[in-house]
Design an enzyme around this catalytic site. Structure first.
Site, PDB file in Angstrom:
ATOM      1  N   TYR A 145      -6.914   4.561  12.746  1.00 16.99           N
ATOM      2  CA  TYR A 145      -6.693   4.990  11.368  1.00 16.99           C
ATOM      3  C   TYR A 145      -7.883   5.811  10.846  1.00 16.99           C
ATOM      4  O   TYR A 145      -7.699   6.866  10.225  1.00 16.99           O
ATOM      5  CB  TYR A 145      -6.465   3.765  10.485  1.00 16.99           C
ATOM      6  CG  TYR A 145      -6.091   4.055   9.064  1.00 16.99           C
ATOM      7  CD1 TYR A 145      -4.817   4.522   8.735  1.00 16.99           C
ATOM      8  CD2 TYR A 145      -6.999   3.854   8.028  1.00 16.99           C
ATOM      9  CE1 TYR A 145      -4.457   4.784   7.417  1.00 16.99           C
ATOM     10  CE2 TYR A 145      -6.656   4.105   6.706  1.00 16.99           C
ATOM     11  CZ  TYR A 145      -5.382   4.577   6.412  1.00 16.99           C
ATOM     12  OH  TYR A 145      -5.038   4.839   5.109  1.00 16.99           O
ATOM     13  N   ARG A 189     -10.074 -14.321   0.467  1.00 12.28           N
ATOM     14  CA  ARG A 189     -11.379 -14.090   1.108  1.00 12.28           C
ATOM     15  C   ARG A 189     -11.541 -12.623   1.489  1.00 12.28           C
ATOM     16  O   ARG A 189     -12.591 -12.019   1.256  1.00 12.28           O
ATOM     17  CB  ARG A 189     -11.513 -14.987   2.344  1.00 12.28           C
ATOM     18  CG  ARG A 189     -12.854 -14.832   3.069  1.00 12.28           C
ATOM     19  CD  ARG A 189     -12.884 -15.689   4.329  1.00 12.28           C
ATOM     20  NE  ARG A 189     -11.811 -15.337   5.248  1.00 12.28           N
ATOM     21  CZ  ARG A 189     -11.871 -14.276   6.074  1.00 12.28           C
ATOM     22  NH1 ARG A 189     -12.915 -13.467   6.062  1.00 12.28           N
ATOM     23  NH2 ARG A 189     -10.864 -14.025   6.891  1.00 12.28           N
TER      24      ARG A 189
END
Length: 239
Positions: A145, A189
């Site tokens: 990516y 998180r």
């Protein structure tokens, strides 16, 4: 002035926000979606929805023909369609890597090349590519990516040099952490870890990215080309 606009990958997230912003500004907007039924959101915005998988040259050609028949030659192109196939490099397959580059880079090549034909002839046009802060910073698990999004910068600057004398600009918007369906999948998180690196301390809304695209597509940006405009809350500063 109402222009013919095409937004690839415009059925949700950033692409949908861009389509909406340009439609509300008075442009005749078409958006692409890859599969299934035309998105209801397109109808609500008054946008033309056309099917197009940017990895398929024949579908790209057909999509442009549909848009041209309905709205005239494309004067503003926003290349937003993209995919992820996240995986650590040692576990990433060649297909994972190739699929991302085929959509995120080759797909952009296909639509820009097709749109540029009419823009060069008309001696005007706006091209905006949607990259990512990941293409500037890098990210573990996203070599494919990041490579694809970094590649858009060199691509855009080359296009800017090729077509600048014909009145066609080509710029890049590099979003950071944007509230989309993709980021909503993160756990608390992961979200906290990402936001801790953003100087503004928050994620952005897709509409904030759309505002940057709208500027680059406007007459106010007539002297802006080959630029990378970050919309990342300061995450990528200095890159």
């Amino acid at each position: 002035m109402s222009r013919s606009v095409l937004v690839t990958g415009g059925n949700r997230g950033i692409g949908l926000a861009v389509a909406g912003a340009l439609a509300r500004a008075g442009d005749r907007v078409a958006l692409t979606y890859r599969t299934g039924e035309p998105p209801q959101s397109a109808t609500e915005l008054g946008c033309l929805a056309v099917t197009c998988d940017v990895t398929d040259a024949a579908q790209v050609e057909q999509a442009f023909k549909e848009v041209e028949a309905a709205h005239g030659p494309v004067e503003v192109l926003v290349a937003n369609a993209g995919i992820t196939r996240d995986q650590l490099l040692l576990r990433m397959t060649e297909k994972d890597f190739a699929d991302v580059l085929d959509t995120n880079v080759m797909g952009v090549f296909r639509v820009v090349r097709r749109a540029a034909e009419g823009m060069v002839e008309a001696r005007r046009g706006r091209i905006v590519l949607i990259s990512s802060v990941v293409g500037l910073l890098g990210a573990a698990g996203q070599t494919n990516y990041a490579a694809s999004k970094a590649g858009l910068v060199g691509f855009a600057r080359s296009v800017a040099r090729e077509f600048g004398s014909r009145g066609v600009t080509c710029n890049v918007v590099a979003p950071g952490f944007v509230e989309t369906d993709m980021t909503k999948a993160l756990n608390d998180r992961q979200r906290a870890a990402m936001l801790s690196k953003v100087p503004l301390g928050r994620s952005s809304q897709a509409e904030e990215v759309a505002a940057a695209v709208r500027f680059l597509a406007s007459e106010d940006a007539a002297y802006v080309t080959g630029a990378v405009l970050p919309v990342d809350g300061g995450l990528g500063m200095g890159h």
